[in-house]
Design an enzyme around this catalytic site. Structure first.
Site, PDB file in Angstrom:
ATOM      1  N   ASN A   9     -28.347  25.406  -5.963  1.00 36.48           N
ATOM      2  CA  ASN A   9     -28.609  25.913  -4.612  1.00 36.48           C
ATOM      3  C   ASN A   9     -28.672  27.435  -4.691  1.00 36.48           C
ATOM      4  O   ASN A   9     -27.642  28.093  -4.815  1.00 36.48           O
ATOM      5  CB  ASN A   9     -27.487  25.455  -3.669  1.00 36.48           C
ATOM      6  CG  ASN A   9     -27.620  26.069  -2.282  1.00 36.48           C
ATOM      7  OD1 ASN A   9     -28.637  26.675  -1.951  1.00 36.48           O
ATOM      8  ND2 ASN A   9     -26.590  25.899  -1.459  1.00 36.48           N
ATOM      9  N   LYS A  11     -29.463  29.505  -2.464  1.00 37.67           N
ATOM     10  CA  LYS A  11     -29.128  30.168  -1.185  1.00 37.67           C
ATOM     11  C   LYS A  11     -30.168  31.264  -0.898  1.00 37.67           C
ATOM     12  O   LYS A  11     -31.323  31.103  -1.279  1.00 37.67           O
ATOM     13  CB  LYS A  11     -27.682  30.676  -1.220  1.00 37.67           C
ATOM     14  CG  LYS A  11     -26.705  29.558  -1.637  1.00 37.67           C
ATOM     15  CD  LYS A  11     -25.268  29.900  -1.452  1.00 37.67           C
ATOM     16  CE  LYS A  11     -24.407  28.711  -1.902  1.00 37.67           C
ATOM     17  NZ  LYS A  11     -22.982  28.899  -1.716  1.00 37.67           N
ATOM     18  N   HIS A  98     -24.719  21.841   4.710  1.00 36.95           N
ATOM     19  CA  HIS A  98     -23.956  22.759   3.855  1.00 36.95           C
ATOM     20  C   HIS A  98     -22.938  23.499   4.719  1.00 36.95           C
ATOM     21  O   HIS A  98     -23.216  23.822   5.886  1.00 36.95           O
ATOM     22  CB  HIS A  98     -24.910  23.751   3.171  1.00 36.95           C
ATOM     23  CG  HIS A  98     -24.230  24.516   2.071  1.00 36.95           C
ATOM     24  ND1 HIS A  98     -23.415  25.588   2.341  1.00 36.95           N
ATOM     25  CD2 HIS A  98     -24.202  24.331   0.739  1.00 36.95           C
ATOM     26  CE1 HIS A  98     -22.920  26.044   1.191  1.00 36.95           C
ATOM     27  NE2 HIS A  98     -23.382  25.299   0.209  1.00 36.95           N
ATOM     28  N   GLU A 100     -22.091  26.462   4.874  1.00 33.39           N
ATOM     29  CA  GLU A 100     -22.572  27.735   5.441  1.00 33.39           C
ATOM     30  C   GLU A 100     -23.422  27.484   6.687  1.00 33.39           C
ATOM     31  O   GLU A 100     -23.389  28.259   7.637  1.00 33.39           O
ATOM     32  CB  GLU A 100     -23.351  28.512   4.365  1.00 33.39           C
ATOM     33  CG  GLU A 100     -22.400  29.059   3.305  1.00 33.39           C
ATOM     34  CD  GLU A 100     -22.966  29.149   1.900  1.00 33.39           C
ATOM     35  OE1 GLU A 100     -24.199  29.077   1.724  1.00 33.39           O
ATOM     36  OE2 GLU A 100     -22.154  29.279   0.950  1.00 33.39           O
ATOM     37  N   GLU A 170     -18.136  19.377  -1.307  1.00 35.95           N
ATOM     38  CA  GLU A 170     -17.978  20.814  -1.568  1.00 35.95           C
ATOM     39  C   GLU A 170     -16.792  21.342  -0.761  1.00 35.95           C
ATOM     40  O   GLU A 170     -16.964  21.686   0.425  1.00 35.95           O
ATOM     41  CB  GLU A 170     -19.240  21.568  -1.141  1.00 35.95           C
ATOM     42  CG  GLU A 170     -20.473  21.190  -1.905  1.00 35.95           C
ATOM     43  CD  GLU A 170     -21.494  22.329  -1.917  1.00 35.95           C
ATOM     44  OE1 GLU A 170     -21.860  22.746  -3.012  1.00 35.95           O
ATOM     45  OE2 GLU A 170     -21.889  22.816  -0.845  1.00 35.95           O
ATOM     46  N   GLY A 176     -18.008  29.879  -3.744  1.00 29.24           N
ATOM     47  CA  GLY A 176     -18.208  31.313  -3.929  1.00 29.24           C
ATOM     48  C   GLY A 176     -16.913  32.096  -4.077  1.00 29.24           C
ATOM     49  O   GLY A 176     -16.915  33.320  -4.018  1.00 29.24           O
ATOM     50  N   SER A 216     -17.803  26.669  -7.122  1.00 26.85           N
ATOM     51  CA  SER A 216     -17.449  27.450  -8.307  1.00 26.85           C
ATOM     52  C   SER A 216     -17.531  26.656  -9.607  1.00 26.85           C
ATOM     53  O   SER A 216     -16.725  26.869 -10.514  1.00 26.85           O
ATOM     54  CB  SER A 216     -16.059  28.088  -8.144  1.00 26.85           C
ATOM     55  OG  SER A 216     -16.061  28.987  -7.041  1.00 26.85           O
TER      56      SER A 216
END
Ligand code: 13P
Length: 254
Positions: A9, A11, A98, A100, A170, A176, A216
């Protein structure tokens, strides 16, 4: 037997030249190896068509995915992309939900369900993301929260529809941050999710459902995570932006 899927991904990273270089290097890596895993990349949507054509020209089997789509079929929704549009430019996968998007765009279970429906109607595989926040993990609510994310969305699908969905677990606290779920934590949650799938859809569908881990993942921890019996691949952010790191994660699949 489930074949692993290693998905990058990207992003909102990499300009056109950087993206082209990375993708060309990735194709070269992938076509020169006998990869044991399926490989997919989710670049910014503006690049999808070009990547699709390049992969087809080079006879690469790398799948291309979009990072999001609209819950609507089309119309006056400025800035949105319909599932049919991403399909028409070559996407075979699309991320949905996701963390985010959930956080910055306040996407609810209802909206996510609509997105999944639009994708399935257009033969695009939804990669449905779920996972708990740090607060939920620390208060011991991680299974409850994850169950709710699935229950109000993809668990509404019928068996045929559900068979075309990939799940990505996730944990938000691992995205991140450099903090990875330990292999045991990942395995526990993946087994929990597979158990939910089994109660809802039965053993055959549960055994065939791919559940990816994201958060990660990097070359130094990939092998251990990917060796867990219920971890069927990875959804990789930061480490997918360097061909050596992403390649090492692909190679970590046994
Ligand atoms: P990182 O691998 O950078 O933690 O990102 C994971 C992710 O969000 C993939 O969708």
């Amino acid at each position: 037997m489930r074949k692993k899927l290693i998905a990058g991904n990207w992003k909102m990273n990499l300009d056109w030249n950087e993206a082209m270089t990375l993708f060309a290097n990735l194709i070269q890596f992938e076509t020169s190896k006998q990869s044991k895993a399926d490989v997919a990349v989710f670049p910014p949507s503006a690049y999808i068509r070009h990547f699709y054509e390049l992969a087809s020209d080079r006879k690469s089997s790398i799948g291309i995915g979009a990072q999001d789509c609209s819950e609507y079929n089309g119309g006056a929704y400025t800035g949105e992309l319909a599932a049919s549009m991403i399909k028409s430019v070559g996407a075979s996968y699309c991320l949905v939900g996701h963390s985010e998007r959930r956080e910055y765009h306040h996407e609810s279970n209802d909206v996510l369900s609509e997105k999944v429906e639009r994708l399935l109607e257009n033969d695009v595989i939804p990669v449905f993301c779920c996972g708990e926040s740090l607060d939920h993990r620390e208060s011991g609510n991680h299974t409850f929260v994850t169950d709710n994310q699935l229950d109000g969305t993809i668990f509404e699908l019928n068996e045929e529809q559900f068979s075309n969905v990939v799940i990505a677990y996730e944990p938000v606290w691992a995205i991140g941050t450099g903090k990875t779920a330990s292999p045991d934590q990942a395995q526990d949650m993946h087994a929990f999710i597979r158990g939910l799938v089994q109660s809802k859809y039965g053993a055959t569908i549960a055994n065939n459902t791919r559940i990816l881990y994201g958060g990660s993942m990097k070359p130094s921890n990939a092998h251990e995570l990917l060796s867990q019996p219920d971890v069927d691949g990875g959804l990789i952010g930061g480490a997918s932006l360097k061909v050596d790191d992403f390649g090492a994660i692909i190679n970590a699949c046994s």
